[in-house]
Design a protein around this motif. Structure first.
Motif, PDB file in Angstrom:
ATOM      1  N   VAL A 135       3.161  -0.619   6.499  1.00 27.07           N
ATOM      2  CA  VAL A 135       2.950   0.671   5.841  1.00 27.07           C
ATOM      3  C   VAL A 135       1.479   0.747   5.444  1.00 27.07           C
ATOM      4  O   VAL A 135       0.955  -0.147   4.783  1.00 27.07           O
ATOM      5  CB  VAL A 135       3.849   0.826   4.595  1.00 27.07           C
ATOM      6  N   ILE A 136       0.805   1.802   5.879  1.00 24.42           N
ATOM      7  CA  ILE A 136      -0.621   1.974   5.622  1.00 24.42           C
ATOM      8  C   ILE A 136      -0.864   3.310   4.936  1.00 24.42           C
ATOM      9  O   ILE A 136       0.034   4.136   4.833  1.00 24.42           O
ATOM     10  CB  ILE A 136      -1.419   1.896   6.948  1.00 24.42           C
ATOM     11  N   ASP A 137      -2.077   3.526   4.444  1.00 29.94           N
ATOM     12  CA  ASP A 137      -2.387   4.744   3.696  1.00 29.94           C
ATOM     13  C   ASP A 137      -2.121   6.006   4.504  1.00 29.94           C
ATOM     14  O   ASP A 137      -1.732   7.034   3.950  1.00 29.94           O
ATOM     15  CB  ASP A 137      -3.854   4.740   3.242  1.00 29.94           C
ATOM     16  N   TYR A 138      -2.337   5.930   5.819  1.00 32.19           N
ATOM     17  CA  TYR A 138      -2.227   7.127   6.642  1.00 32.19           C
ATOM     18  C   TYR A 138      -0.948   7.164   7.484  1.00 32.19           C
ATOM     19  O   TYR A 138      -0.811   7.971   8.390  1.00 32.19           O
ATOM     20  CB  TYR A 138      -3.453   7.270   7.556  1.00 32.19           C
ATOM     21  N   GLY A 139       0.025   6.308   7.165  1.00 31.60           N
ATOM     22  CA  GLY A 139       1.286   6.349   7.910  1.00 31.60           C
ATOM     23  C   GLY A 139       1.986   4.995   7.930  1.00 31.60           C
ATOM     24  O   GLY A 139       1.920   4.226   6.971  1.00 31.60           O
ATOM     25  N   CYS A 140       2.613   4.693   9.048  1.00 28.78           N
ATOM     26  CA  CYS A 140       3.284   3.389   9.190  1.00 28.78           C
ATOM     27  C   CYS A 140       3.347   3.011  10.665  1.00 28.78           C
ATOM     28  O   CYS A 140       3.268   3.861  11.550  1.00 28.78           O
ATOM     29  CB  CYS A 140       4.685   3.420   8.584  1.00 28.78           C
ATOM     30  N   MET A 141       3.495   1.701  10.916  1.00 29.18           N
ATOM     31  CA  MET A 141       3.644   1.178  12.265  1.00 29.18           C
ATOM     32  C   MET A 141       5.112   0.872  12.506  1.00 29.18           C
ATOM     33  O   MET A 141       5.804   0.363  11.619  1.00 29.18           O
ATOM     34  CB  MET A 141       2.808  -0.087  12.453  1.00 29.18           C
ATOM     35  N   VAL A 142       5.582   1.193  13.722  1.00 28.70           N
ATOM     36  CA  VAL A 142       6.992   1.011  14.050  1.00 28.70           C
ATOM     37  C   VAL A 142       7.117   0.227  15.357  1.00 28.70           C
ATOM     38  O   VAL A 142       6.523   0.595  16.373  1.00 28.70           O
ATOM     39  CB  VAL A 142       7.714   2.375  14.198  1.00 28.70           C
ATOM     40  N   LEU A 143       7.887  -0.864  15.313  1.00 30.05           N
ATOM     41  CA  LEU A 143       8.139  -1.683  16.498  1.00 30.05           C
ATOM     42  C   LEU A 143       9.281  -1.058  17.289  1.00 30.05           C
ATOM     43  O   LEU A 143      10.401  -0.944  16.792  1.00 30.05           O
ATOM     44  CB  LEU A 143       8.499  -3.106  16.088  1.00 30.05           C
ATOM     45  N   ILE A 144       8.979  -0.657  18.534  1.00 29.71           N
ATOM     46  CA  ILE A 144       9.964   0.005  19.393  1.00 29.71           C
ATOM     47  C   ILE A 144      10.693  -0.996  20.284  1.00 29.71           C
ATOM     48  O   ILE A 144      11.898  -0.924  20.490  1.00 29.71           O
ATOM     49  CB  ILE A 144       9.278   1.084  20.253  1.00 29.71           C
ATOM     50  N   GLU A 145       9.940  -1.925  20.812  1.00 29.86           N
ATOM     51  CA  GLU A 145      10.504  -3.028  21.596  1.00 29.86           C
ATOM     52  C   GLU A 145       9.495  -4.154  21.530  1.00 29.86           C
ATOM     53  O   GLU A 145       8.382  -3.981  21.004  1.00 29.86           O
ATOM     54  CB  GLU A 145      10.764  -2.615  23.056  1.00 29.86           C
ATOM     55  N   GLU A 146       9.854  -5.321  22.033  1.00 30.30           N
ATOM     56  CA  GLU A 146       8.941  -6.460  21.950  1.00 30.30           C
ATOM     57  C   GLU A 146       7.609  -6.122  22.620  1.00 30.30           C
ATOM     58  O   GLU A 146       7.558  -5.758  23.798  1.00 30.30           O
ATOM     59  CB  GLU A 146       9.563  -7.689  22.619  1.00 30.30           C
TER      60      GLU A 146
END
Length: 279
Positions: free
Chosen positions: A134-145
């Motif tokens: 989770v970052i100030d401008y959004g978030c990172m999402v793991l979709i697959e390896e």
């Protein structure tokens, strides 16, 4: 044949250590034996915060950088992938005869998961993934390896564009997102969270017609008019030309009787006219 000495310097607890390589090969011969793109087995001899040294043969050492250890290294360190004395397969990425150095990669020994990404994840596709950061401008999402996309804060909520991402998602959450854009060459994927939720602007468009009456709560004055809070947490605008002259004493939260002048769900805009203040 010319005998050469090559020295690799690294630090342990801020002390300089010299790793001496006593070889009878010239760097031209090394470049010939270790061509770019070839795969070799090496031994990890030294760990760093940014990578490690790998001994390819007695006295011949190459650098394996963290970014070349795996296709996805978010929130990870070299120690998460390798340890000292590990024997690993590496690909030669570059041999620089002038600088007498070799750059190595592990991820290049496996198939690049980003190849064909646009076919697997076309724009508009809904997928589930795990929030990794989770970052100030959004978030990172793991979709697959090996595949991680970003949800920008503007794509997280329909009505609050400047919300704190951490108020909506946390690391480890499994969320449904929509693929908005994929750039295979740059290894980038843009995702949307709000696109998988009901769109209140479309709901308003279906519920109301032009000239329909409704009530809203005064939010704030602006030079061009005022904003009104409506149902579904939407905001509508009353331009100065559509305002009566007796609104100077309005306080935030005061109710207004309104009429719908325009609805543009695509641009997320609702135009209103003040009929009267609620007694």
């Amino acid at each position: 044949m010319q005998k050469i000495l090559v020295f690799v310097r690294f630090s342990i607890n801020k002390k300089i250590v010299v790793y001496q390589m006593n070889k009878t090969k010239t760097w031209q011969e090394i470049a010939s034996n270790y061509k770019e793109g070839t795969i070799h087995t090496g031994r990890v001899i030294k760990m760093f915060s940014y990578g490690c040294y790998v001994e390819l043969e007695e006295g011949l050492v190459g650098l394996l950088h963290l970014k070349d250890m795996a296709w996805l290294t978010t929130n990870l360190k070299p120690i998460d992938f390798v340890s000292c004395e590990d024997k690993i397969e590496v690909m030669v990425l570059e041999v620089n005869e002038e600088k007498e150095s070799i750059c190595l990669g592990v991820k290049q020994c496996t198939q690049n998961p980003w190849v064909g990404i646009a076919e697997r994840y076309p724009e508009g596709k809904r997928v589930k993934g795990q929030v990794t950061k989770v970052i100030d401008y959004g978030c990172m999402v793991l979709i697959e390896e090996g595949i991680e996309g970003i949800v920008h804060v503007s794509e997280m909520d329909w009505t609050n564009k400047n919300m704190q991402p951490g108020h909506l998602v946390s690391v480890g959450d499994t969320i449904e997102v929509m693929v908005l854009d994929v750039h295979e060459a740059k290894h980038r994927m843009s995702l949307g969270l709000k696109q998988c939720l009901p769109n209140p602007w479309r709901q308003f468009e279906q519920e109301y017609q032009i000239n329909d009456s409704l009530t809203g709560k005064f939010e704030a004055f602006y030079p061009f008019g005022l904003f009104v809070k409506l149902e579904w947490d939407l905001s509508g605008i009353v331009y100065s030309s559509d305002m009566p002259n007796n609104l100077e004493d309005l306080k935030k939260g005061d109710e207004l009787k309104l009429s719908v002048l325009s609805i543009d769900a695509e641009r997320e805009r609702i135009g209103l006219k003040v009929i009267s203040t609620e007694s």
